[in-house]
Design a protein around this motif. Structure first.
Motif, mmCIF file in Angstrom:
data_model
loop_
_atom_site.group_PDB
_atom_site.id
_atom_site.type_symbol
_atom_site.label_atom_id
_atom_site.label_comp_id
_atom_site.label_asym_id
_atom_site.label_seq_id
_atom_site.Cartn_x
_atom_site.Cartn_y
_atom_site.Cartn_z
ATOM 1 N N SER A 1 0.804 -1.223 0.000
ATOM 2 C CA SER A 1 0.000 0.000 0.000
ATOM 3 C C SER A 1 0.833 1.267 0.000
ATOM 4 C CB SER A 1 -0.924 0.015 1.217
ATOM 5 O OG SER A 1 -0.157 0.109 2.407
ATOM 6 N N GLY A 2 2.141 1.129 -0.058
ATOM 7 C CA GLY A 2 2.971 2.326 0.009
ATOM 8 C C GLY A 2 3.117 2.820 1.430
ATOM 9 N N LYS A 3 3.335 1.875 2.358
ATOM 10 C CA LYS A 3 3.577 2.160 3.773
ATOM 11 C C LYS A 3 2.361 2.779 4.473
ATOM 12 C CE LYS A 3 8.578 2.549 3.189
ATOM 13 N NZ LYS A 3 9.799 3.348 3.436
ATOM 14 N N LYS A 4 1.233 2.146 4.273
ATOM 15 C CA LYS A 4 0.024 2.527 5.007
ATOM 16 C C LYS A 4 -0.408 1.306 5.822
ATOM 17 C CE LYS A 4 -3.122 5.129 3.060
ATOM 18 N NZ LYS A 4 -2.937 6.459 3.675
ATOM 19 N N TRP A 5 -0.549 1.494 7.108
ATOM 20 C CA TRP A 5 -0.880 0.380 7.986
ATOM 21 C C TRP A 5 -2.341 -0.035 7.838
ATOM 22 C CZ3 TRP A 5 2.556 -2.201 11.177
ATOM 23 C CH2 TRP A 5 3.828 -1.626 11.296
ATOM 24 N N PRO A 6 -2.601 -1.352 7.831
ATOM 25 C CA PRO A 6 -3.986 -1.830 7.847
ATOM 26 C C PRO A 6 -4.511 -1.805 9.273
ATOM 27 C CG PRO A 6 -2.515 -3.704 7.864
ATOM 28 C CD PRO A 6 -1.632 -2.469 7.788
ATOM 29 N N LEU A 7 -5.773 -2.162 9.456
ATOM 30 C CA LEU A 7 -6.368 -2.240 10.787
ATOM 31 C C LEU A 7 -6.691 -3.703 11.098
ATOM 32 C CD1 LEU A 7 -7.559 -0.858 13.319
ATOM 33 C CD2 LEU A 7 -9.749 -0.756 12.089
ATOM 34 N N VAL A 8 -6.045 -4.225 12.143
ATOM 35 C CA VAL A 8 -6.317 -5.583 12.608
ATOM 36 C C VAL A 8 -7.407 -5.512 13.670
ATOM 37 C CG1 VAL A 8 -5.364 -7.640 13.716
ATOM 38 C CG2 VAL A 8 -3.935 -6.273 12.171
ATOM 39 N N ILE A 9 -8.421 -6.324 13.539
ATOM 40 C CA ILE A 9 -9.486 -6.368 14.546
ATOM 41 C C ILE A 9 -9.414 -7.703 15.272
ATOM 42 C CG2 ILE A 9 -11.988 -6.438 14.891
ATOM 43 C CD1 ILE A 9 -12.281 -4.342 12.750
ATOM 44 N N LEU A 10 -9.236 -7.621 16.594
ATOM 45 C CA LEU A 10 -9.113 -8.810 17.443
ATOM 46 C C LEU A 10 -9.906 -8.616 18.724
ATOM 47 C CD1 LEU A 10 -5.365 -9.918 17.211
ATOM 48 C CD2 LEU A 10 -7.354 -11.360 16.755
ATOM 49 N N HIS A 11 -10.331 -9.713 19.296
ATOM 50 C CA HIS A 11 -11.104 -9.662 20.533
ATOM 51 C C HIS A 11 -10.199 -9.334 21.710
ATOM 52 C CE1 HIS A 11 -13.912 -10.911 23.685
ATOM 53 N NE2 HIS A 11 -14.863 -10.802 22.768
ATOM 54 N N ASN A 12 -10.740 -8.562 22.666
ATOM 55 C CA ASN A 12 -9.995 -8.155 23.862
ATOM 56 C C ASN A 12 -9.424 -9.357 24.620
ATOM 57 O OD1 ASN A 12 -8.990 -6.354 25.697
ATOM 58 N ND2 ASN A 12 -10.868 -6.199 26.887
ATOM 59 N N LYS A 13 -10.230 -10.417 24.715
ATOM 60 C CA LYS A 13 -9.789 -11.617 25.424
ATOM 61 C C LYS A 13 -8.578 -12.238 24.739
ATOM 62 C CE LYS A 13 -11.522 -16.087 27.088
ATOM 63 N NZ LYS A 13 -12.712 -16.988 27.123
ATOM 64 N N ARG A 14 -8.562 -12.240 23.408
ATOM 65 C CA ARG A 14 -7.435 -12.784 22.655
ATOM 66 C C ARG A 14 -6.178 -11.960 22.913
ATOM 67 N NH1 ARG A 14 -7.126 -17.510 20.172
ATOM 68 N NH2 ARG A 14 -9.170 -17.168 19.184
ATOM 69 N N ILE A 15 -6.331 -10.643 22.941
ATOM 70 C CA ILE A 15 -5.183 -9.759 23.157
ATOM 71 C C ILE A 15 -4.566 -9.996 24.531
ATOM 72 C CG2 ILE A 15 -4.491 -7.352 23.438
ATOM 73 C CD1 ILE A 15 -4.817 -8.159 20.552
#
Length: 551
Positions: free
Chosen positions: A346-360
């Motif tokens: 993407s030319g150094k643009k970060w994506p958004l990772v979506i994860l559950h709080n419990k997993r984190i």
């Protein structure tokens, strides 16, 4: 004793023998059976009896030796049914409408359908077909349009056969405006047309009426481009472009979307702006019915402020991919491989990772996983969903709302996706979903196709129409390429609102209608002041720093 009594019941015997006639499609035997029952007056007819007889009559009108008897008895049987005070249902009306058009009385068939409401039943597509097709065959375009309008009011949706018939009668009557309208109805509802439909299209563009169609003078290129962008790419819908004879060729399109005849590059077509917003709103409404409303509302508000993402990653789907072995668990490295590849493309643009709080919380207990998670947090590339939530609502809403890529192998057939239930969901997935594989540790992203297999109208006024037959290799599929030389000058050349590189890269300049659904943030990179607290249930992300390369 009871069984014997039932067998001797006249209605039972009549039904049994009528079923036999229906299975063998023996109209003569059914008529004889009906005549005997009427003359003996020993059978209490019911709706099912009449419908079975009417169906046999309506399917027998195509046999010249049976047609007269089928019509005569068909209407006699229907009148008998009405005289007995039995209400016709949709099957009854459909059968009688077929009988009416078999003798050329489309008006009676249509009147019958229009009066179906008094029987407290609703029409279906097949109920309208006899009248519609009969009017089209008679070249009575206005009556055919009237039937279509009634179908629309009744909520009955046209399919390819009906649109093709309306397209043909419009072409034969020289109704260029209606031809244009039905071409777009085909485009929006039929992805690949049958050869018979393609022939109708070809005949129109080769006809005198087709060649005499003149586009609007001084077509505004900016307006055309804006409409293409608003519509999701691949069409503008503003009307015919240019003048003079059309060039109609059968051609092929290569894997990059290039037409081998005119060299125009086809595009990946998205749902339009209005559909996208409605889609996002419907997902949000469903989510707030099933999630804690405050949590999802918080996510919506956050997303409005940080709408720069070009890709959303379904973290759980990626992290658990192929982890069903003895020592398997959640692979943070797999998620990170996807994140880094998206960042690079993407030319150094970060994506958004979506994860559950419990997993984190679990990942933060492992030093190696913690390092990667903290890196995502530091770059604003992580959103944690609260305890008790379903991640699916969050990543689906984000991808739709931001019109960006969604990295997941989830085919989205589960319960929540059934709730979404939109007709254009599959079209949206084709345009936005990125699949991935890990083979011996090597990750590969499978980007959306470089072009959509659907009728396309370019800003130059050309048309490309894909036919239904074809092998798994799209380059062997037959397309109609329809162009007119004068159209090149009718509209100033524009880019059709899409990236035409066709190379699957995320690094080119894109807009909401490009071939990978990427979205740019108008104000550049923002600053996020929230933080991740792995011990609570709120959904927040880390502070976004200037976009630096991942380590």
């Amino acid at each position: 004793m009871m069984k014997q009594k039932k067998t001797q019941n006249p209605e039972f015997k009549f039904q049994y023998q009528l079923n036999s006639c229906s299975k063998s499609k023996d109209l003569r035997a059914a008529i004889s059976l009906y005549d005997d029952a009427v003359s003996l007056n020993n059978t209490r007819f019911n709706q099912h009896h009449f419908n079975a007889l009417l169906y046999l009559c309506s399917t027998s009108v195509t046999d010249p030796s049976l047609k007269d008897s089928a019509l005569d008895y068909g209407f006699r049987i229907f009148n008998h049914m009405v005289d007995l005070g039995l209400n016709p249902n949709e099957a009854t009306v459909t059968a009688v409408a077929r009988l009416a058009t078999a003798k050329g009385d489309a008006d009676y068939a249509f009147e019958l359908v229009k009066s179906i409401g008094k029987y407290k039943t609703l029409p279906r597509l097949r109920t309208y077909d006899p009248a519609l097709f009969c009017f089209c065959e008679r070249l009575d375009a206005n009556k055919a349009y009237e039937v279509e309008e009634h179908m629309k009011v009744s909520g009955v949706v046209l399919e390819e056969a009906e649109i093709a018939a309306l397209l043909k009668v419009s072409a034969q009557n020289g109704r260029a405006d209606k031809v244009y309208e039905y071409l777009h109805k085909l485009r929006s509802s039929v992805r690949r047309v049958l050869e018979s439909t393609a022939l109708i299209i070809e005949e129109w563009f080769c006809s005198r009426s087709g060649c005499e169609v003149v586009g609007e003078a001084g077509f505004d290129a900016g307006r055309v481009k804006d409409e293409i962008l608003r519509n999701g790419g691949g069409w503008h819908g503003l009307g015919w472009v240019g003048k003079g004879d059309w060039n109609v060729r059968k051609t092929s399109v290569n894997d990059e979307g290039d037409c081998s005849s005119c060299n125009e590059r086809l595009v990946c077509v998205d749902i339009d702006d209005e559909e996208t917003e409605k889609f996002a709103q419907s997902i949000a409404a469903l989510a707030m019915e099933r999630e804690v409303k405050a949590h999802f509302s918080e996510f919506q508000a956050w997303l409005e402020k940080h709408a720069c993402y070009e890709a959303i990653v379904d973290g759980a789907n990626v992290g658990l991919y192929q982890q069903n072995f003895a020592d398997g668990g959640f692979s943070t490295s797999q998620v990170d491989d996807v994140v880094k590849e998206l960042y690079k493309q993407s030319g150094k643009k970060w994506p958004l990772v979506i994860l559950h709080n419990k997993r984190i919380r679990g990942l933060m207990e492992n030093p190696s996983s913690r390092k990667l998670v903290e890196e995502w947090m530091n770059h604003g590339a992580l959103y944690t969903t609260p305890t008790g939530s379903n991640d699916d609502w969050y990543w689906l809403y984000a991808a739709v709302k931001l019109r960006c890529l969604l990295v997941t192998n989830d085919e989205m057939r589960d319960h929540i996706f059934e709730l979404v239930g939109s007709d254009f969901f599959n079209q949206w997935k084709e345009r936005h979903q990125v699949h991935y594989t890990f083979v011996k540790g090597n990750m590969k992203l499978q980007m959306p196709p470089s072009y959509s297999l659907v009728i396309q109208e370019s800003e130059k006024g050309s048309w490309h129409v894909p036919s239904a037959p074809g092998s798994s290799c799209e380059s062997s599929r037959t397309w109609l390429c329809i162009t007119r030389p004068s159209a090149q000058d009718a509209v100033a050349t524009v880019s059709n609102g899409v990236d035409t590189s066709g190379n699957g890269s995320l690094s080119s300049h894109h807009n909401p209608s490009d071939c990978h659904g990427l979205r740019r943030c108008a104000n550049g990179v923002g600053s996020l002041d929230s933080h991740v607290d792995v011990n609570n249930t709120t959904s927040v992300t880390g502070k976004r720093k200037e976009r630096s390369p991942p380590s």
